[in-house]
Design a protein around this motif. Sequence first.
Motif, PDB file in Angstrom:
ATOM      1  N   UNK A   2       0.844  -1.198   0.000  1.00 43.92           N
ATOM      2  CA  UNK A   2       0.000   0.000   0.000  1.00 43.92           C
ATOM      3  C   UNK A   2       0.874   1.240   0.000  1.00 43.92           C
ATOM      4  N   UNK A   3       0.444   2.277  -0.740  1.00 43.35           N
ATOM      5  CA  UNK A   3       1.218   3.501  -0.813  1.00 43.35           C
ATOM      6  C   UNK A   3       1.156   4.265   0.503  1.00 43.35           C
ATOM      7  N   UNK A   4       2.045   5.247   0.634  1.00 43.26           N
ATOM      8  CA  UNK A   4       2.204   5.981   1.890  1.00 43.26           C
ATOM      9  C   UNK A   4       1.928   7.458   1.669  1.00 43.26           C
ATOM     10  N   UNK A   5       1.221   8.059   2.622  1.00 49.48           N
ATOM     11  CA  UNK A   5       1.001   9.509   2.642  1.00 49.48           C
ATOM     12  C   UNK A   5       2.015  10.093   3.616  1.00 49.48           C
ATOM     13  N   UNK A   6       2.992  10.825   3.091  1.00 53.09           N
ATOM     14  CA  UNK A   6       4.094  11.318   3.913  1.00 53.09           C
ATOM     15  C   UNK A   6       3.782  12.711   4.445  1.00 53.09           C
ATOM     16  N   UNK A   7       4.017  12.881   5.751  1.00 56.00           N
ATOM     17  CA  UNK A   7       3.668  14.126   6.440  1.00 56.00           C
ATOM     18  C   UNK A   7       4.874  14.679   7.168  1.00 56.00           C
ATOM     19  N   UNK A   8       5.036  16.001   7.071  1.00 54.68           N
ATOM     20  CA  UNK A   8       6.010  16.719   7.900  1.00 54.68           C
ATOM     21  C   UNK A   8       5.234  17.571   8.885  1.00 54.68           C
ATOM     22  N   UNK A   9       5.622  17.517  10.128  1.00 51.75           N
ATOM     23  CA  UNK A   9       4.943  18.238  11.202  1.00 51.75           C
ATOM     24  C   UNK A   9       5.841  19.376  11.679  1.00 51.75           C
ATOM     25  N   UNK A  10       5.326  20.600  11.558  1.00 56.10           N
ATOM     26  CA  UNK A  10       6.094  21.777  11.966  1.00 56.10           C
ATOM     27  C   UNK A  10       5.596  22.229  13.330  1.00 56.10           C
ATOM     28  N   UNK A  11       6.394  21.986  14.353  1.00 57.85           N
ATOM     29  CA  UNK A  11       6.009  22.341  15.713  1.00 57.85           C
ATOM     30  C   UNK A  11       5.602  21.121  16.508  1.00 57.85           C
ATOM     31  N   UNK A  50      13.807  20.156   1.932  1.00 57.09           N
ATOM     32  CA  UNK A  50      14.654  19.516   0.925  1.00 57.09           C
ATOM     33  C   UNK A  50      14.445  18.006   0.832  1.00 57.09           C
ATOM     34  N   UNK A  51      13.536  17.466   1.640  1.00 58.94           N
ATOM     35  CA  UNK A  51      13.205  16.042   1.490  1.00 58.94           C
ATOM     36  C   UNK A  51      12.588  15.833   0.105  1.00 58.94           C
ATOM     37  N   UNK A  52      12.806  14.680  -0.493  1.00 56.16           N
ATOM     38  CA  UNK A  52      12.356  14.480  -1.886  1.00 56.16           C
ATOM     39  C   UNK A  52      10.844  14.581  -2.081  1.00 56.16           C
ATOM     40  N   UNK A  53      10.064  14.193  -1.074  1.00 56.51           N
ATOM     41  CA  UNK A  53       8.619  14.256  -1.272  1.00 56.51           C
ATOM     42  C   UNK A  53       7.892  14.358   0.072  1.00 56.51           C
ATOM     43  N   UNK A  55       4.662  26.162  -2.739  1.00 59.39           N
ATOM     44  CA  UNK A  55       5.401  26.360  -3.988  1.00 59.39           C
ATOM     45  C   UNK A  55       6.091  25.079  -4.442  1.00 59.39           C
ATOM     46  N   UNK A  56       6.407  24.213  -3.479  1.00 57.55           N
ATOM     47  CA  UNK A  56       7.034  22.942  -3.834  1.00 57.55           C
ATOM     48  C   UNK A  56       5.994  21.864  -4.179  1.00 57.55           C
ATOM     49  N   UNK A  57       4.716  22.167  -3.945  1.00 57.40           N
ATOM     50  CA  UNK A  57       3.666  21.221  -4.312  1.00 57.40           C
ATOM     51  C   UNK A  57       3.089  20.413  -3.176  1.00 57.40           C
ATOM     52  N   UNK A  58       3.388  20.778  -1.942  1.00 56.68           N
ATOM     53  CA  UNK A  58       2.838  20.065  -0.785  1.00 56.68           C
ATOM     54  C   UNK A  58       1.477  20.636  -0.413  1.00 56.68           C
ATOM     55  N   UNK A  59       0.570  19.771  -0.017  1.00 58.70           N
ATOM     56  CA  UNK A  59      -0.672  20.215   0.609  1.00 58.70           C
ATOM     57  C   UNK A  59      -0.333  20.741   2.001  1.00 58.70           C
ATOM     58  N   UNK A  60      -1.128  21.678   2.503  1.00 66.11           N
ATOM     59  CA  UNK A  60      -0.808  22.249   3.812  1.00 66.11           C
ATOM     60  C   UNK A  60      -2.042  22.273   4.715  1.00 66.11           C
TER      61      UNK A  60
END
Length: 409
Positions: A1-10, A68-71, A94-99
């Motif tokens: 199964x594919x993965x939804x990758x998330x970055x958490x700020x804070x 700078x992470x690839x995705x 601007x890099x194409x990430x949902x926010x």
Amino acid sequence: MSVLKIALLGFGTVGEGVYRSIESHGERLEKILGKRVEIVAILVRNKQKQRKISGNILVTDNFEEIINLPHIDYMIEAIVGREPAFTYLKRAVEKGSNIITANKEMFAYHGEELSLLAADKGVSLGYEATVGGGIPIIQTLRQLLKVNNIKKIKGILNGTSNFILTEMREKKEPFASVLKTAQEKGYAEADPGNDVEGTDAFYKLMVLSKLAFGFQPEWKDVHVEGITSITREWIEEADLLHLKFKHIASVEWKDGKVIASVQPVLVGKSSPFYDVEGVENAVSIEADLVGSITLRGPGAGMFPTASAVIEDLAQSRHQTDREAGSPIRDSVDQDSQKEASYWLLDRVKKKVADPSIEWLQQHPNNKWIIKSSVKGLNRILDQNPGTEAFPVLAEMIEKESSDLFTASL
């Protein structure tokens, strides 16, 4: 199964709540989204601090390592203040990430710019957590906006102020004492100014105004008043009149203009805010088709606010407010000098004759219920030094006039 990758700020109260919620509700999110949700990076202020975070997650105090992470599918922001939060989210879009953001101050200032940029880049923008904690007010307004015209929004938007007013009434303690209790319980910050002076509620109101009416009023024209001047004695006297002080944020579209305010208001038993106590929030919406509806629930805390973030994630749709049909109206200057409102006056020594003033009912100890324009009210206050004036919700006067007018001290 594919993965939804998330970055958490804070990783403060809200950020940690989001992390724990994804841990506990990962399987449910996977069923909803069809993808496994994985937090791959967390931005912290001090990466030396010990935290209960999985060892395979990048924990850093340098945003450049994350951008700078690839995705990254979603960038979830839970930082306090306008900057660097706005810059981070703008770069993410601007890099194409949902926010998704929980930052009401930043979004009140920069929400329109982020919305337009997200629409241009074809990514989604979620901001449910900026207003009302766990109350789904943003999604509710988005649904109503498809057909309904919103006329008015009023709400208790700050749990700290509501807690203080509740405790002052129930425990008959002064403001300073109750504020200390709120700080000890974690409801108020060491510097509680944003909460008790109305700034926090103002930011949230501006977010709602933009969504409901297509624009914000001129910020300098909005009357913002906190609760620091409310005394225990005033609360006790209001209670004898079957009234309660509530800190109400209000924005209304009327006669081609927007009228907004944040201030202490007296409400009666018929008001949807009368029984909203403690750290709860409540928002009342009036629209042309659905009529009046009220949403009520926890307004602050780790998991209620995290819940709003997670619900935005679960929606996972590429929708912006512009696409949702938010009405666009021309902003106009506010001029409420001629509009009549209801007021409770305390310590009136001299009645003022003015056609814009209706002296409706006198109570003991020189108290009056009046209906007056702001101009008329100012004439009364000018001629009665020491008189205090408190706004009373018009709906309450209309529904409870007999009870109020017969109340006695």
